[in-house]
Design an enzyme around this catalytic site. Structure first.
Site, short mmCIF file in Angstrom:
data_model
loop_
_atom_site.label_atom_id
_atom_site.label_comp_id
_atom_site.label_asym_id
_atom_site.label_seq_id
_atom_site.Cartn_x
_atom_site.Cartn_y
_atom_site.Cartn_z
N GLY A 278 -70.54 -13.42 5.91
CA GLY A 278 -70.14 -14.80 6.17
C GLY A 278 -71.25 -15.61 6.82
O GLY A 278 -71.94 -15.10 7.71
N ARG B 185 -72.17 -11.10 -0.12
CA ARG B 185 -71.82 -9.69 0.03
C ARG B 185 -72.30 -9.02 -1.25
O ARG B 185 -72.44 -9.68 -2.27
CB ARG B 185 -70.32 -9.50 0.23
N ASP C 114 -71.64 -5.99 11.40
CA ASP C 114 -71.91 -4.55 11.50
C ASP C 114 -71.97 -3.86 10.14
O ASP C 114 -72.69 -2.88 9.97
CB ASP C 114 -70.94 -3.85 12.46
N THR D 172 -71.68 -13.94 13.45
CA THR D 172 -70.32 -14.13 12.94
C THR D 172 -69.56 -15.02 13.90
O THR D 172 -69.70 -14.86 15.12
CB THR D 172 -69.55 -12.80 12.79
N ASP E 128 -66.55 -14.85 14.46
CA ASP E 128 -65.43 -14.09 15.03
C ASP E 128 -65.76 -13.47 16.39
O ASP E 128 -64.86 -13.06 17.11
CB ASP E 128 -64.99 -12.99 14.06
N ASP F 211 -66.89 -10.57 17.06
CA ASP F 211 -66.19 -9.29 17.09
C ASP F 211 -67.12 -8.10 16.87
O ASP F 211 -66.70 -7.07 16.32
CB ASP F 211 -65.06 -9.29 16.04
N MET G 143 -59.53 -18.79 12.98
CA MET G 143 -60.08 -17.59 12.35
C MET G 143 -60.33 -16.51 13.41
O MET G 143 -59.98 -16.68 14.57
CB MET G 143 -61.39 -17.93 11.64
N GLY G 144 -60.95 -15.42 13.01
CA GLY G 144 -61.27 -14.35 13.96
C GLY G 144 -61.09 -12.95 13.38
O GLY G 144 -61.26 -11.96 14.07
N ARG G 145 -60.68 -12.90 12.13
CA ARG G 145 -60.35 -11.60 11.51
C ARG G 145 -59.40 -10.83 12.41
O ARG G 145 -58.33 -11.33 12.72
CB ARG G 145 -61.62 -10.80 11.21
N GLU H 277 -55.51 -15.78 13.48
CA GLU H 277 -55.13 -15.37 12.12
C GLU H 277 -54.81 -13.87 12.06
O GLU H 277 -54.11 -13.41 11.17
CB GLU H 277 -56.25 -15.69 11.12
N GLN I 74 -64.15 -24.18 10.38
CA GLN I 74 -64.68 -23.50 11.58
C GLN I 74 -66.06 -22.91 11.36
O GLN I 74 -66.78 -22.59 12.28
CB GLN I 74 -63.71 -22.39 12.02
P1 ADP Z 1 -70.49 -7.86 7.71
O1 ADP Z 1 -71.97 -7.65 7.71
O2 ADP Z 1 -70.13 -9.27 8.04
O3 ADP Z 1 -69.78 -6.83 8.56
P2 ADP Z 1 -69.62 -6.56 5.23
O4 ADP Z 1 -68.91 -5.45 5.94
O5 ADP Z 1 -68.95 -7.23 4.10
O6 ADP Z 1 -70.00 -7.77 6.21
O7 ADP Z 1 -71.03 -5.98 4.75
C1 ADP Z 1 -71.97 -6.84 4.13
C2 ADP Z 1 -72.71 -6.08 3.08
O8 ADP Z 1 -73.41 -4.98 3.68
C3 ADP Z 1 -71.85 -5.43 2.01
O9 ADP Z 1 -71.52 -6.34 0.99
C4 ADP Z 1 -72.78 -4.33 1.49
O10 ADP Z 1 -73.70 -4.87 0.56
C5 ADP Z 1 -73.55 -3.92 2.74
N1 ADP Z 1 -73.02 -2.67 3.31
C6 ADP Z 1 -71.97 -2.52 4.15
N2 ADP Z 1 -71.76 -1.22 4.45
C7 ADP Z 1 -72.70 -0.52 3.76
C8 ADP Z 1 -73.02 0.88 3.61
N3 ADP Z 1 -72.34 1.82 4.27
N4 ADP Z 1 -74.05 1.21 2.81
C9 ADP Z 1 -74.76 0.27 2.15
N5 ADP Z 1 -74.50 -1.05 2.24
C10 ADP Z 1 -73.50 -1.44 3.02
#
Ligand code: ADP
Length: 338
Positions: free
Chosen positions: A23, A84, A115, A138, A140, A142, A182-184, A235, A264
């Site tokens: 995001g 993503r 994360d 983010t 959120d 979080d 928001m906030g997941r 949310e 937001q």
């Molecule tokens: P955020 O970074 O906000 O937590 P996501 O959990 O959607 O968002 O992760 C973002 C992107 O990071 C995913 O679309 C994917 O491409 C990559 N990713 C997440 N986890 C892994 C993993 N275990 N191995 C490889 N790529 C990953």
């Protein structure tokens, strides 16, 4: 001769790239601006990777110039796009991504994301040896291990503005407004917004309450002339409609729902987010140049520290206990002012 020596000097320059993943948040553009400026100041060549890990796989990687970041500091979102990527979960595509970076001689990455993105980068580092530093980004707020994530302050400002405006109309029309933030899974945005906007109710997963315990108090307030209510709901609870119906059925009070949604995420980055972007990026570049290979820069108790991916990704974030206690006290049914 001169030209050869010149070229050799150029190829020896270290190269660093930045990408946004997941995001978007307000604060990413100020981060991109600082990235370009500080990379040049440190004598390294900055690159942009467009549209997150997707751009890494598709070789959508361009040199970043001062001109690219002119005038973007005032804008929300991210000039280089975010995404993503399902493909990045596959080893096959991570190998392609690494080949693209190695062909350009890029050995360091800054990743603005959450994360999940850091987990992906850690895997990428372990397999391909590309060093990275993650910057928690983010709205959120979080991410475990950091008190602050880029974008939160701007989002809180947007929410504050919206609640203030809703209050104007709520007070003119004798209504209860149930405002969903928001906030997941995290109630941070709702809690801070409720505490700072004079809301009557704050409903977040971290502070469970029984709505019926407010009934007597709210009825008493209505009998003394209260003509509107503001309820802030995270949310995460997924019960905004239920709460609105409660006002109608139990208190006989006309109720409206306002789901703030993606507004937001946008908006002119606040001073605090511009400053945090500046500091996060500066220290992330310093850390990579000092040889840190796979860390996340966190902001804890007013200090910047570097943490491992496990420290930020293994455990869920918990809102600071002091803030929770203040929230519990302010919004407990037993503290409701009759
Ligand atoms: P955020 O970074 O906000 O937590 P996501 O959990 O959607 O968002 O992760 C973002 C992107 O990071 C995913 O679309 C994917 O491409 C990559 N990713 C997440 N986890 C892994 C993993 N275990 N191995 C490889 N790529 C990953």
């Amino acid at each position: 001769m001169f030209s050869m020596a010149h070229n050799t000097g150029e190829t020896m320059k270290q190269k660093i790239a930045i990408l946004c993943s997941g995001g978007d948040v307000s604060g990413m553009n100020p981060a991109l601006k600082r990235f370009v400026e500080y990379a040049h100041a440190r004598g390294i060549e900055p690159y942009f990777i467009h549209h997150g890990f997707e751009g890494l796989i598709d070789n959508n990687i361009t040199p970043a110039s001062y001109a690219d970041v002119t005038g973007i500091i005032t804008r929300g979102g991210t000039k280089i796009g975010s995404a993503r990527s399902k493909r990045f979960l596959e080893n096959y595509y991570r190998e392609i991504a690494a080949k693209n970076l190695k062909a350009l001689g890029i050995s360091m990455l800054i990743v603005l994301g959450g994360d999940g993105s850091f987990r992906g980068m850690e895997r990428f580092y372990a397999e391909q040896g590309i060093a990275f530093c993650g910057i928690p980004s983010t709205i959120d707020n979080d991410i475990n291990g950091t008190d602050y994530c880029l974008g939160v302050d701007t989002a809180l400002g947007v929410i504050k503005g919206s609640i203030d405006q809703i209050r104007d109309t709520a007070s003119s029309f004798r209504r209860a407004f149930v405002i969903e933030t928001m906030g997941r899974n995290c109630g941070y945005l709702a809690l801070i917004s409720a505490m700072t906007s004079g809301a009557e109710l704050c409903l977040i997963p971290e502070i469970p309450v029984n709505l019926h315990e407010y009934k007597g108090c709210f009825q008493s307030q209505i009998s003394k002339g209260r003509d509107y209510f503001i309820a802030i709901v995270s949310e995460a609870l997924q019960n905004t409609h239920e709460i609105s119906q409660w006002f109608e059925k139990e208190l006989g009070f006309e109720s409206r729902i306002s789901v703030l949604g993606h507004i937001q995420r946008g908006g002119n980055p606040s001073v605090y987010d511009r400053l945090m972007a500046y500091r996060f990026v500066t220290y992330a570049i310093d850390a990579l140049l000092e040889g840190k290979t796979h860390s996340v820069i966190c902001y804890t108790k007013s200090h910047f520290t570097f943490k491992t991916i496990d420290e930020v990704a293994l455990h869920p974030y918990r809102i600071d206990e002091e803030l929770l206690n203040l929230g519990r006290e302010q919004f407990a049914p037993s503290h409701c002012q009759m």
